[in-house]
Design an enzyme around this catalytic site. Structure first.
Site, mmCIF file in Angstrom:
data_model
loop_
_atom_site.group_PDB
_atom_site.id
_atom_site.type_symbol
_atom_site.label_atom_id
_atom_site.label_comp_id
_atom_site.label_asym_id
_atom_site.label_seq_id
_atom_site.Cartn_x
_atom_site.Cartn_y
_atom_site.Cartn_z
ATOM 1 N N GLN A 173 19.146 -11.381 -0.480
ATOM 2 C CA GLN A 173 18.183 -10.963 -1.511
ATOM 3 C C GLN A 173 18.912 -10.331 -2.697
ATOM 4 O OE1 GLN A 173 15.986 -8.456 1.181
ATOM 5 N NE2 GLN A 173 14.140 -9.698 0.974
ATOM 6 N N ARG A 203 0.834 -4.856 -6.198
ATOM 7 C CA ARG A 203 1.564 -3.830 -5.442
ATOM 8 C C ARG A 203 3.025 -4.119 -5.774
ATOM 9 N NH1 ARG A 203 5.829 -4.033 -1.418
ATOM 10 N NH2 ARG A 203 5.665 -2.205 -0.110
ATOM 11 N N ASP A 205 6.823 -3.941 -5.472
ATOM 12 C CA ASP A 205 7.747 -3.732 -4.362
ATOM 13 C C ASP A 205 9.003 -2.976 -4.806
ATOM 14 O OD1 ASP A 205 8.453 -4.609 -1.569
ATOM 15 O OD2 ASP A 205 10.123 -5.572 -2.617
ATOM 16 N N GLU A 248 5.467 0.939 -4.796
ATOM 17 C CA GLU A 248 6.138 1.471 -3.605
ATOM 18 C C GLU A 248 7.335 2.294 -4.076
ATOM 19 O OE1 GLU A 248 8.395 -0.100 0.434
ATOM 20 O OE2 GLU A 248 8.713 -1.092 -1.470
HETATM 21 C C1 GLC Z 1 9.742 -3.444 0.508
HETATM 22 C C2 GLC Z 1 8.848 -4.108 1.512
HETATM 23 C C3 GLC Z 1 9.677 -4.546 2.684
HETATM 24 C C4 GLC Z 1 10.763 -5.474 2.214
HETATM 25 C C5 GLC Z 1 11.589 -4.825 1.118
HETATM 26 C C6 GLC Z 1 12.483 -5.830 0.463
HETATM 27 O O1 GLC Z 1 10.248 -2.245 0.977
HETATM 28 O O2 GLC Z 1 7.808 -3.253 1.872
HETATM 29 O O3 GLC Z 1 8.899 -5.168 3.657
HETATM 30 O O4 GLC Z 1 11.616 -5.815 3.273
HETATM 31 O O5 GLC Z 1 10.762 -4.306 0.107
HETATM 32 O O6 GLC Z 1 11.704 -6.740 -0.283
#
Ligand code: GLC
Length: 556
Positions: A173, A203, A205, A248
């Site tokens: 990622q 939402r 991330d 988040e």
């Molecule tokens: C956020 C998501 C989690 C994911 C991470 C990377 O923390 O809630 O599930 O693995 O981002 O995208």
């Protein structure tokens, strides 16, 4: 409060329900939940009363991080359906008064995303600066990785071009360089696209990580990451005035304030309250309100158009990373003493009812408390029926099991053979035979009915989303008493986190002769005039009392 605010800022009085399409309901019987299945279950959500549906990522993905590794921000994973099916879901939800928000990934893509494939071709690729690279051998960053079981550095060497790329999460990622205006343009187009399809917000991330990416980028393009957030928010507002960004941001309150845009309130409108969530578990573990009271007292004052989102569980590990080491060990000892229940040394793999030994009084207390706090409550699918977890599933997958609809095979989730399911159904005492929606929907004493009542009360009491919060002094360490005041109404909530009954006398009714206190969960009149509130709370008992002018209609 003005009427324009209440209707435009719908998310301040919302109840959010989060689900992953692939584990919710499988309409075509291939073992994977799908959008056609979700469309059939929107009426269930309407019956529960929630009014904001958060869809976890449904984009095309190699699925190495449960869909958070995206290869096309505009697409729909073909296993789940297509854009036509998604629009049907959005349209059906809207028809039932439910808004839809979707995950927006601004921190990273999958390494299979065409941008990254292009970027790693050569240092001259037009997409090279979409990501964050360094020339020199990175220092030890093992303390910064998010998934310490899989990674030991946030930098990965790329053979072909000899540089290292940044990845706070898994090495597959790569982190986007949001300091690059071209990337910001791409993200705006993504936001614009989904808004046109009818979504009501996002939402967002992993927000702090994207801020770090920009700060880390050696590229001359990097700028002020908060300026980027402000730009994204301004763009959102221009395109859809009532759309929301729910971020988040798992950081201490002080740092979170900056992500709201401080006094200007011009960045994220909502953020999950990780501090209160973690303090709630410590308070429940101790049977004492003090940790929770301290967290709530420490909440910074927000811009009137910003809001906390309260929650007890999400799809990730139940993180306890903001507690001290001793506090975390206390929670582990109370709620997840075995190693198989813990993950990443900072969190738990379990859902709430199993942690509370299945005690319905404690489970209800926890939800009552969460719903009574100022903020927008957010629940994760299955919480409304008290689902448990599958501890044999790896890491965070333990709480990502199929929704339990009925006692039927596969919990009514899918007609496929059990071996074909995307993930197995919870096998033990919390499996569908014992815990399912069909049995609970028409049972007035079920957890479903209890949560449904909380949702209804929460939605009819705007003082919880809009009012002024204050803790109420009282002498019992196990009790949290608080009030939220708005115009001429107030909500007073009392929660006993301990096992023993307590008697309380609360001096809250002196607002005037014409005040009465109504128990909004039992619809009983409790006190009137200038009487004090005399209450007996059972062990793990709770009461919600609405103070209002005598004879007022029980409507918002
Ligand atoms: C956020 C998501 C989690 C994911 C991470 C990377 O923390 O809630 O599930 O693995 O981002 O995208």
């Amino acid at each position: 409060m003005r009427i324009t605010d209440t209707s435009d800022l719908w998310w301040k009085s919302a109840v959010v329900y989060c689900l992953d399409v692939e584990t919710f309901y499988d309409a075509d019987g291939d073992g994977v939940g799908d959008l056609a299945g979700l469309a059939q279950r929107i009426d269930y959500l309407a019956e529960l009363g929630i009014n904001c549906l958060w869809l976890m990522p449904f984009y095309p993905s190699p699925d190495r991080d449960d869909g958070y590794d995206v290869t096309d921000f505009y697409g729909v994973d073909p296993r789940l359906g297509d854009h036509g099916r998604l629009v049907e879901v959005i349209r059906t939800a809207h028809d039932r008064g439910i808004r839809v928000i979707v995950d927006l990934l601004i921190n990273h893509t999958s390494d299979a995303h065409p941008w990254f494939r292009s970027a790693r071709e050569s240092v001259d690729s037009p997409h090279r600066d979409y990501y964050v690279w360094r020339d020199t051998e990175p220092p030890d960053t093992s303390a910064e990785v998010v998934f310490p079981d899989q990674e030991d550095s946030i930098w990965e060497h790329d053979e072909r071009t000899g540089q290292w790329y940044l990845h706070h999460f898994y090495r597959h990622q790569p982190d986007l360089n949001v300091g690059n205006p071209a990337v910001v343009d791409e993200l705006m187009r993504v936001i614009g696209f989904w808004l046109e399809l009818g979504v009501d917000g996002f939402r967002v991330d992993a927000v702090p990580f994207f801020v770090e990416d920009v700060e880390t980028a050696e590229s001359h393009l990097a700028g002020d990451p908060h300026q980027v957030l402000k730009e994204l928010r301004a763009f959102l507002g221009r395109r859809r005035g009532d759309a929301v960004l729910l971020g988040e941001v798992n950081l201490p309150y002080e740092a979170q304030t900056t992500y709201f845009g401080g006094g200007d309130g011009d960045e994220l409108q909502m953020m999950f309250d990780f501090v209160t969530m973690q303090a709630s578990y410590l308070a429940m573990a101790r049977g004492e309100a003090a940790p929770l009271a301290a967290a709530l007292a420490g909440r910074p004052e927000l811009h009137p158009r910003c809001q906390w989102a309260t929650f007890l569980r999400n799809h990730d590990e139940l993180t306890l990373d903001q507690l001290s080491e001793e506090e975390r060990q206390e929670v582990f000892a109370a709620f997840g003493p075995e190693e198989s229940m813990q993950v990443y040394d900072r969190g738990l793999k379990r859902r709430l009812p199993t942690m509370l030994g299945g005690d319905p009084r404690r489970v209800r207390l926890a939800y009552s408390l969460m719903f009574s706090l100022p903020g927008t409550p957010s629940i994760y699918y299955g919480e409304e029926i008290g689902m448990g977890e599958d501890l044999q599933a790896a890491g965070r997958m333990a709480v990502r099991t199929p929704m339990q609809w009925s006692r039927a095979r596969n919990g009514g989730f899918s007609a496929a053979e059990p071996e074909q399911l995307i993930q197995r159904v919870v096998p033990d005492g919390y499996g569908p035979e014992h815990v399912n929606a069909a049995d609970q929907r028409h049972d007035p004493d079920s957890l479903f009915s209890f949560i449904k009542a909380l949702v209804a009360v929460r939605r009819s009491c705007p003082e919880l989303g809009w009012g002024t919060f204050a803790l109420i002094e009282q002498p019992h360490p196990s009790v949290l008493a608080h009030r939220c005041d708005l115009d001429e109404v107030s909500m007073v909530a009392v929660h006993n986190l301990g096992p023993d009954p307590v008697t309380l006398s609360l001096d809250v009714c002196r607002a005037g002769d014409g005040t009465e206190a109504l128990d909004v969960l039992s619809h009983q009149l409790v006190a009137a005039g200038d009487e004090c509130l005399e209450l007996v709370l059972e062990g793990y008992g709770h009461r919600w009392l609405r103070l209002r002018p005598e004879g007022a209609l029980d409507l918002p």
